[in-house]
Design a protein around this motif. Structure first.
Motif, PDB file in Angstrom:
ATOM      1  N   LEU A  28      -6.458 -11.834   3.278  1.00 28.27           N
ATOM      2  CA  LEU A  28      -7.467 -10.782   3.167  1.00 28.27           C
ATOM      3  C   LEU A  28      -7.055  -9.632   4.074  1.00 28.27           C
ATOM      4  N   ALA A  29      -6.867  -8.434   3.500  1.00 22.13           N
ATOM      5  CA  ALA A  29      -6.556  -7.253   4.326  1.00 22.13           C
ATOM      6  C   ALA A  29      -7.804  -6.382   4.357  1.00 22.13           C
ATOM      7  N   GLY A  30      -7.824  -5.264   3.617  1.00 21.36           N
ATOM      8  CA  GLY A  30      -9.009  -4.396   3.620  1.00 21.36           C
ATOM      9  C   GLY A  30     -10.142  -4.940   2.765  1.00 21.36           C
ATOM     10  N   GLY A  70       3.073  -0.429   9.123  1.00 19.15           N
ATOM     11  CA  GLY A  70       2.628  -1.823   9.167  1.00 19.15           C
ATOM     12  C   GLY A  70       1.723  -2.140   7.978  1.00 19.15           C
ATOM     13  N   ALA A  71       1.765  -3.390   7.531  1.00 22.66           N
ATOM     14  CA  ALA A  71       1.068  -3.769   6.290  1.00 22.66           C
ATOM     15  C   ALA A  71      -0.436  -3.544   6.353  1.00 22.66           C
ATOM     16  N   THR A  72      -1.054  -3.720   7.530  1.00 21.16           N
ATOM     17  CA  THR A  72      -2.515  -3.568   7.582  1.00 21.16           C
ATOM     18  C   THR A  72      -2.932  -2.149   7.988  1.00 21.16           C
ATOM     19  N   ILE A  98      -6.272   8.723  -2.471  1.00 19.77           N
ATOM     20  CA  ILE A  98      -6.760   7.406  -2.923  1.00 19.77           C
ATOM     21  C   ILE A  98      -8.285   7.331  -2.810  1.00 19.77           C
ATOM     22  N   GLY A  99      -8.931   6.964  -3.896  1.00 20.64           N
ATOM     23  CA  GLY A  99     -10.360   6.591  -3.894  1.00 20.64           C
ATOM     24  C   GLY A  99     -11.251   7.577  -3.167  1.00 20.64           C
ATOM     25  N   ASP A 100     -11.958   7.089  -2.162  1.00 22.19           N
ATOM     26  CA  ASP A 100     -12.907   7.893  -1.405  1.00 22.19           C
ATOM     27  C   ASP A 100     -12.765   7.534   0.074  1.00 22.19           C
ATOM     28  N   ASN A 105     -10.909   4.084   4.569  1.00 24.42           N
ATOM     29  CA  ASN A 105     -11.141   3.522   5.904  1.00 24.42           C
ATOM     30  C   ASN A 105     -10.861   2.026   5.965  1.00 24.42           C
ATOM     31  N   ARG A 106     -10.846   1.343   4.835  1.00 21.56           N
ATOM     32  CA  ARG A 106     -10.639  -0.112   4.837  1.00 21.56           C
ATOM     33  C   ARG A 106      -9.358  -0.533   4.125  1.00 21.56           C
ATOM     34  N   GLY A 107      -9.040   0.089   3.001  1.00 19.94           N
ATOM     35  CA  GLY A 107      -7.916  -0.343   2.170  1.00 19.94           C
ATOM     36  C   GLY A 107      -6.590  -0.145   2.892  1.00 19.94           C
ATOM     37  N   THR A 108      -5.637  -1.054   2.664  1.00 18.94           N
ATOM     38  CA  THR A 108      -4.364  -1.027   3.392  1.00 18.94           C
ATOM     39  C   THR A 108      -3.179  -0.892   2.428  1.00 18.94           C
ATOM     40  N   GLU A 158       4.085 -15.819   1.012  1.00 17.93           N
ATOM     41  CA  GLU A 158       4.902 -14.778   1.640  1.00 17.93           C
ATOM     42  C   GLU A 158       4.006 -13.599   2.006  1.00 17.93           C
ATOM     43  N   LEU A 159       4.256 -13.051   3.173  1.00 15.32           N
ATOM     44  CA  LEU A 159       3.351 -12.050   3.733  1.00 15.32           C
ATOM     45  C   LEU A 159       4.107 -10.742   3.937  1.00 15.32           C
ATOM     46  N   ILE A 160       3.560  -9.639   3.456  1.00 16.50           N
ATOM     47  CA  ILE A 160       4.161  -8.333   3.735  1.00 16.50           C
ATOM     48  C   ILE A 160       3.877  -7.987   5.193  1.00 16.50           C
ATOM     49  N   SER A 181     -12.702   7.093 -10.462  1.00 19.39           N
ATOM     50  CA  SER A 181     -12.185   6.225  -9.394  1.00 19.39           C
ATOM     51  C   SER A 181     -11.092   6.875  -8.578  1.00 19.39           C
ATOM     52  N   ARG A 182     -10.452   7.907  -9.130  1.00 17.97           N
ATOM     53  CA  ARG A 182      -9.280   8.559  -8.554  1.00 17.97           C
ATOM     54  C   ARG A 182      -8.009   7.718  -8.619  1.00 17.97           C
ATOM     55  N   TYR A 183      -8.060   6.552  -9.256  1.00 18.72           N
ATOM     56  CA  TYR A 183      -6.807   5.859  -9.569  1.00 18.72           C
ATOM     57  C   TYR A 183      -5.973   6.787 -10.457  1.00 18.72           C
TER      58      TYR A 183
ATOM     59  N   THR B  43     -20.681  -2.844  -6.524  1.00 21.42           N
ATOM     60  CA  THR B  43     -19.292  -2.919  -6.998  1.00 21.42           C
ATOM     61  C   THR B  43     -18.407  -1.859  -6.336  1.00 21.42           C
ATOM     62  N   SER B  44     -18.756  -1.429  -5.134  1.00 19.92           N
ATOM     63  CA  SER B  44     -17.922  -0.520  -4.317  1.00 19.92           C
ATOM     64  C   SER B  44     -17.815   0.898  -4.844  1.00 19.92           C
ATOM     65  N   GLN B  45     -18.730   1.303  -5.715  1.00 21.45           N
ATOM     66  CA  GLN B  45     -18.598   2.622  -6.329  1.00 21.45           C
ATOM     67  C   GLN B  45     -19.561   3.671  -5.761  1.00 21.45           C
TER      68      GLN B  45
HETATM   69  C1  LIG Z   1     -13.916   2.532  -5.446  1.00 18.88           C
HETATM   70  C2  LIG Z   1     -12.459   2.274  -5.273  1.00 18.88           C
HETATM   71  C3  LIG Z   1     -11.542   3.272  -5.595  1.00 18.88           C
HETATM   72  C4  LIG Z   1     -10.170   3.053  -5.453  1.00 18.88           C
HETATM   73  N1  LIG Z   1      -9.306   4.056  -5.781  1.00 18.88           N
HETATM   74  C5  LIG Z   1      -7.981   3.866  -5.657  1.00 18.88           C
HETATM   75  C6  LIG Z   1      -7.051   4.910  -5.975  1.00 18.88           C
HETATM   76  O1  LIG Z   1      -7.414   6.031  -6.340  1.00 18.88           O
HETATM   77  N2  LIG Z   1      -5.719   4.636  -5.842  1.00 18.88           N
HETATM   78  C7  LIG Z   1      -5.265   3.437  -5.387  1.00 18.88           C
HETATM   79  O2  LIG Z   1      -4.057   3.255  -5.278  1.00 18.88           O
HETATM   80  N3  LIG Z   1      -6.115   2.443  -5.058  1.00 18.88           N
HETATM   81  C8  LIG Z   1      -7.457   2.634  -5.171  1.00 18.88           C
HETATM   82  N4  LIG Z   1      -8.314   1.618  -4.809  1.00 18.88           N
HETATM   83  C9  LIG Z   1      -7.745   0.355  -4.301  1.00 18.88           C
HETATM   84  C10 LIG Z   1      -7.563   0.423  -2.797  1.00 18.88           C
HETATM   85  O3  LIG Z   1      -6.482   1.278  -2.470  1.00 18.88           O
HETATM   86  C11 LIG Z   1      -7.330  -0.958  -2.171  1.00 18.88           C
HETATM   87  O4  LIG Z   1      -7.433  -0.753  -0.827  1.00 18.88           O
HETATM   88  C12 LIG Z   1      -6.025  -1.637  -2.387  1.00 18.88           C
HETATM   89  O5  LIG Z   1      -5.656  -1.745  -3.717  1.00 18.88           O
HETATM   90  C13 LIG Z   1      -6.039  -3.056  -1.820  1.00 18.88           C
HETATM   91  O6  LIG Z   1      -5.877  -3.006  -0.459  1.00 18.88           O
HETATM   92  P1  LIG Z   1      -6.734  -3.929   0.515  1.00 18.88           P
HETATM   93  O7  LIG Z   1      -6.154  -3.749   1.868  1.00 18.88           O
HETATM   94  O8  LIG Z   1      -8.157  -3.609   0.365  1.00 18.88           O
HETATM   95  O9  LIG Z   1      -6.353  -5.372  -0.015  1.00 18.88           O
HETATM   96  P2  LIG Z   1      -7.220  -6.685  -0.270  1.00 18.88           P
HETATM   97  O10 LIG Z   1      -8.296  -6.393  -1.248  1.00 18.88           O
HETATM   98  O11 LIG Z   1      -7.616  -7.289   1.028  1.00 18.88           O
HETATM   99  O12 LIG Z   1      -6.096  -7.598  -0.931  1.00 18.88           O
HETATM  100  C14 LIG Z   1      -5.554  -7.314  -2.213  1.00 18.88           C
HETATM  101  C15 LIG Z   1      -4.509  -8.373  -2.568  1.00 18.88           C
HETATM  102  O13 LIG Z   1      -3.354  -8.243  -1.747  1.00 18.88           O
HETATM  103  C16 LIG Z   1      -3.088  -9.447  -1.016  1.00 18.88           C
HETATM  104  N5  LIG Z   1      -2.601  -9.016   0.298  1.00 18.88           N
HETATM  105  C17 LIG Z   1      -3.238  -8.180   1.161  1.00 18.88           C
HETATM  106  N6  LIG Z   1      -2.456  -7.927   2.230  1.00 18.88           N
HETATM  107  C18 LIG Z   1      -1.311  -8.626   2.059  1.00 18.88           C
HETATM  108  C19 LIG Z   1      -0.101  -8.765   2.817  1.00 18.88           C
HETATM  109  N7  LIG Z   1       0.073  -8.112   3.984  1.00 18.88           N
HETATM  110  N8  LIG Z   1       0.875  -9.568   2.330  1.00 18.88           N
HETATM  111  C20 LIG Z   1       0.710 -10.217   1.136  1.00 18.88           C
HETATM  112  N9  LIG Z   1      -0.398 -10.128   0.378  1.00 18.88           N
HETATM  113  C21 LIG Z   1      -1.399  -9.329   0.821  1.00 18.88           C
HETATM  114  C22 LIG Z   1      -4.408 -10.187  -1.002  1.00 18.88           C
HETATM  115  O14 LIG Z   1      -4.207 -11.570  -0.883  1.00 18.88           O
HETATM  116  C23 LIG Z   1      -5.005  -9.800  -2.349  1.00 18.88           C
HETATM  117  O15 LIG Z   1      -4.470 -10.608  -3.362  1.00 18.88           O
HETATM  118  C24 LIG Z   1      -9.696   1.805  -4.953  1.00 18.88           C
HETATM  119  C25 LIG Z   1     -10.602   0.803  -4.606  1.00 18.88           C
HETATM  120  C26 LIG Z   1     -11.971   1.024  -4.763  1.00 18.88           C
HETATM  121  C27 LIG Z   1     -12.917  -0.061  -4.376  1.00 18.88           C
END
Ligand SMILES: Cc1cc2nc3c(=O)[nH]c(=O)nc-3n(C[C@H](O)[C@H](O)[C@H](O)COP(=O)(O)OP(=O)(O)OC[C@H]3O[C@@H](n4cnc5c(N)ncnc54)[C@H](O)[C@@H]3O)c2cc1C
Ligand code: FES
Ligand code: FES
Lengths: 264, 156
Positions: A28-30, A70-72, A98-100, A105-108, A158-160, A181-183, B43-45
């Motif tokens: 679990l990352a972000g 760094g990955a996180t 990316i997103g909002d 602030n949380r996604g990695t 395997e871990l990034i 969504s801005r994806y 749903t995070s939106q």
């Molecule tokens: C509303 C919304 C809008 C978004 N818009 C965009 C956008 O415009 N563009 C975009 O690119 N993304 C977008 N995202 C996705 C966002 O960037 C996420 O942060 C990202 O895809 C996942 O990162 P996380 O750190 O939250 O990973 P997590 O949700 O914690 O994990 C995702 C997956 O990766 C695995 N994982 C995590 N870290 C590691 C690691 N170090 N090594 C191996 N495996 C790992 C986990 O096991 C899981 O399977 C959006 C998300 C939301 C909710």
């Protein structure tokens, strides 16, 4: 969501050990992708191994001609780090798109590339800048990392650890975002560096891909006009309610031209 | 199997026994009964659930309570002091920045994160920042005006 065991290891070896021991462990990352997926019961890990406390996965630093992320590291940290803004502004701009703010602030970066969403932005940076992905066991060339729809070269457990981006002479990322969504409906990273020109496309296919014809033309003359004559085939491109395959093929050229202009 | 989570919530040290699957927003609303933080989409939106974790705005419907162990959490309830509205809340009232009010707590917590890093944001910066906050009533114009005015009041 289904119940699970929550674990919070303090070191990299401990995290790998916990994942190996678990019946079905997930890192679990972000949580910006994983938690919504668990809520929908699309995935049901027996153990969630939270990477937050792993010092080895944190921080951004410059090492020679590369920026190591760094990955996180969160998307917001990439945006606000002076070294990234100065030396790799294309990466800072990509992260900012990316997103909002709350997702940033949380996604990695590690979570984004491990997830390998076909419409995610970071894959375009990993391939388009010729990055190297460092894991707990090896290094993987960016070109070999994404293997299919939501699939990567990572082995189970395997871990990034980090992503190393060589600093290019010039680079820019342009995307046509999904307005909700801005994806990326289509996103293109263009760069010119020591190993030549790279053009990487996300959002358009099952996973990120390069466009060799564009790279060759830009290597001779780094100018938007040279892309004019190149036709991008719509075969095997994604088609959904947001855009047809033909429209995506069209957007690839438009975004590539804009990226070349922005990089010059 | 429940786990104990200890946090600082609006300045007070508190703890609770939760399941690992308990969301932060459930901890805030159902355990601590602070119902100012809303759940719109789950749903995070939509951003109705935005709170601050260690000063950063996040969506509390997409965070597990166990992930914030030891963190400093602030919700909309932390803003008004002794019955006096925070300048940003006052600005929403003055500029009609809300109609039904469902989105408002999340919008205000999001706006305060923007202003902490950018005390005098432009209209475009405010609009871009609100990407993660949906409002089905106002059409956003008065929200943007209210945030501008609130920022000005906070600069003093
Ligand atoms: C509303 C919304 C809008 C978004 N818009 C965009 C956008 O415009 N563009 C975009 O690119 N993304 C977008 N995202 C996705 C966002 O960037 C996420 O942060 C990202 O895809 C996942 O990162 P996380 O750190 O939250 O990973 P997590 O949700 O914690 O994990 C995702 C997956 O990766 C695995 N994982 C995590 N870290 C590691 C690691 N170090 N090594 C191996 N495996 C790992 C986990 O096991 C899981 O399977 C959006 C998300 C939301 C909710
Ligand atoms: S309830 Fe959290 S984003 Fe909508
Ligand atoms: S005021 Fe009703 S949703 Fe915003």
């Amino acid at each position: 969501m289904y119940q699970f065991v929550y674990q919070r290891p303090g070191s990299l070896p401990e995290a790998v050990e916990q994942s190996t021991q678990a019946r079905e462990g997930l890192f679990l990352a972000g949580g910006m992708t994983l938690i919504p997926t668990m809520k929908l019961r699309l995935t049901a890990p027996s153990n969630l191994i939270d990477l937050t406390d792993l010092a080895e996965l944190k921080g951004i630093r410059q090492e020679g001609n590369a920026i190591i992320v760094g990955a996180t590291t969160t998307h917001a940290q990439v945006v606000s780090t002076p070294e990234v803004r100065d030396l790799l502004p294309a990466l800072a701009a990509l992260a900012e798109s990316i997103g909002d703010p709350q997702v940033r602030n949380r996604g990695t970066i590690g979570g984004s590339i491990a997830n390998a969403d076909p419409a995610a932005d970071y894959p375009a940076a990993v391939v388009g800048l010729g990055a190297i992905v460092k894991t707990n066991t090896r290094t993987i060339a960016g070109d070999d990392f994404f293997t299919g729809l939501f699939e990567t070269a990572l082995d189970p457990n395997e871990l990034i650890v980090a992503v190393s981006f060589p600093i290019p002479q010039r680079a820019a990322y342009m995307k046509f975002p999904n307005p909700a969504s801005r994806y990326a409906i289509v996103g293109v990273m263009v760069s010119q560096g020591n190993d030549g020109v790279r053009v990487a496309v996300t959002g358009a296919g099952p996973n990120v891909f390069r466009v060799p014809e564009m790279e060759q033309a830009l290597a001779v003359n780094f100018a938007p006009e040279v892309l004019e004559e190149i036709t991008v085939s719509a075969d095997e491109l994604n088609e959904d309610l947001h855009a047809s395959a033909d429209y995506r093929a069209h957007l690839i050229k438009v975004m590539a031209k804009r990226a070349v202009v922005a990089a010059t | 199997m429940s786990v104990t989570v200890s946090i600082t919530l609006n300045g007070e040290s508190v703890s609770a026994a939760v399941e690992p699957s308990t969301l932060l927003v459930e901890l805030i609303r159902e355990h601590f009964r602070l119902t100012g933080t809303h759940v719109g989409c789950d749903t995070s939106q939509c951003g109705a659930c935005v709170v601050h974790v260690n000063g950063c705005s996040v969506k509390s419907c997409t965070l597990l309570a166990v992930q914030v162990e030891g963190a400093d959490i602030s919700t909309i309830e932390s803003l008004a002091k002794n019955g006096r509205l925070h300048p940003m809340q006052q600005a929403f009232k003055t500029h009609h920045g809300l109609q039904c009010g469902f989105c408002t707590p999340g919008v205000i917590m999001s706006a305060l994160d923007l202003i902490a890093n950018n005390p005098d944001p432009s209209e475009m910066e405010i609009r871009n920042w609100l990407e993660g906050n949906l409002c089905r009533c106002t059409g956003y114009n008065n929200i943007v005006r209210a945030i501008s005015a609130g920022a000005q009041a906070m600069r003093g």
